[in-house]
Design an enzyme around this catalytic site. Structure first.
Site: not given
Ligand SMILES: NC(=O)c1ccc[n+]([C@@H]2O[C@H](COP(=O)([O-])OP(=O)(O)OC[C@H]3O[C@@H](n4cnc5c(N)ncnc54)[C@H](O)[C@@H]3O)[C@@H](O)[C@H]2O)c1
Length: 318
Positions: A12, A33, A51, A74, A116, A141, A184, A279
């Site tokens: 995202i 990454l 980080d 996250a 979320s 979470y 999914v 969960g």
């Molecule tokens: N995918 C969904 O449907 C969804 C729904 C609700 C909320 N979210 C939230 O949206 C955000 C993005 O989710 P996503 O689906 O794109 O996931 P994703 O895993 O693709 O993106 C998370 C990014 O954070 C980076 N990251 C993780 N830990 C880190 C750290 N300690 N330091 C620096 N970077 C770090 C990862 O490398 C990754 O690029 C998150 O906060 C997630 O909780 C996602």
């Protein structure tokens, strides 16, 4: 405006970075990454492999001076948060606090925080669920996301650091990897591309699977753009208000495949079944009127359109 996007190499976050750059903003990406990919990062953004828990974050914010901090980084897997709640809290809570401390010291005006809506409300009695419903998180979470929302309110009260929280439903679209909350769609697409049978998670009482609110990532990007100037000190559901069972989602994806690949093996039309993971929630679906009223945002992409667009993108990757 200068915006620092954490998690900007992820699914995202990288789409948000593209949207911000397209709108003419200057973007700095911070990502370790862990799940993200360097290749997702827009070449016009400045990238730091770092980080969010690192002590160097403070120096970086002092040096780059972003006006807005958009926090997508996250630990975002519900099952992983159940198996390792300490790691979840470390990244999601300590990481956020590290950024907020640096942000309030070095002149950040506003934090756009990603929570979320698909997780924090728990098994809500109000369905679809609006922001007026008091969250009852049922996974580590969900707890860490909801706790983060309280920290934001504290920093606004104590230091005047503004924020807007976006509570996403289940987001899908280009660059989604087959893991995490709404992985999914990516999992089903991967399996179909490899002509492998998929497995649908369900609770004992309903074999058609859980209900989720699937929101297309490009719509989510627009909510992030709106939050740059609107929604001060407030939180918003970002979804579609439409609940879809996993089996129906699978069928929509299968039909999209049949249009592109007419020779799709018919035995793949029906997924296998497996019981829900710890969960997992039975259903989640968000009321999104508040974002309409205050952010002037509404979802524009139907699930069928979004799935077709995602499949077009996915087909170009192989
Ligand atoms: N995918 C969904 O449907 C969804 C729904 C609700 C909320 N979210 C939230 O949206 C955000 C993005 O989710 P996503 O689906 O794109 O996931 P994703 O895993 O693709 O993106 C998370 C990014 O954070 C980076 N990251 C993780 N830990 C880190 C750290 N300690 N330091 C620096 N970077 C770090 C990862 O490398 C990754 O690029 C998150 O906060 C997630 O909780 C996602």
């Amino acid at each position: 405006m200068k915006i620092m996007v954490t998690g900007g190499a992820g699914f995202i976050g990288s789409n948000v970075v593209d949207g911000l750059i397209e709108a003419g903003h200057e973007v700095v990406v911070v990502d370790n990454l862990y799940t993200g990919k360097r290749s997702n990062v827009n070449p016009q953004a400045t990238f730091y492999e770092m980080d969010v828990r690192s002590p160097q974050i403070s120096e970086l914010i002092e040096e780059e001076k972003p006006e807005i901090l958009n926090h997508h980084a996250a630990q975002m897997s519900v099952p992983d948060s159940v198996s390792d709640p300490l790691f979840d809290a470390d990244v999601n809570i300590k990481g956020l606090l590290n950024l907020l401390e640096a942000g309030r010291k070095h002149g950040v005006r506003k934090v756009i925080f990603i929570s979320s809506g698909g997780a924090i409300y728990g098994e809500a009695d109000e369905y679809p669920t609006s922001e007026a419903y008091p969250p009852k998180p049922l996974s580590p979470y969900a707890v860490s996301k909801y706790a983060s929302e309280h920290y934001l309110e504290y920093y606004r009260h104590q230091y005047g650091l503004d924020y807007t929280t976006l509570r996403y439903a289940n987001v899908y679209g280009p660059r989604q990897a087959p893991h995490g909350e709404a992985g999914v769609v990516a999992i089903f697409m991967n399996n179909l591309l490899q002509k492998k049978k998929s497995t649908l998670n369900h609770f004992a009482e309903d074999e058609a699977g859980m209900v989720r609110d699937y929101c297309y990532v490009k719509d989510v990007v627009k909510a992030n753009l709106a939050a740059l100037e609107k929604g001060s000190g407030d939180f918003f559901n970002i979804g579609t208000g439409i609940g879809t069972k996993t089996l129906d989602l699978y069928q929509i994806i299968f039909e999209a495949f049949q249009e592109q690949i007419p020779a799709m093996p018919q035995e793949l039309k029906t997924p296998g079944r497996q019981l829900a993971r710890p969960g997992d929630l039975r259903r989640s679906c968000l009321v999104v009127e508040k974002a309409g009223l205050i952010l002037n945002w509404k979802p524009e992409t139907t699930l069928k359109e979004g799935i077709r667009k995602t499949l077009d993108w996915r087909s170009r990757q192989v």
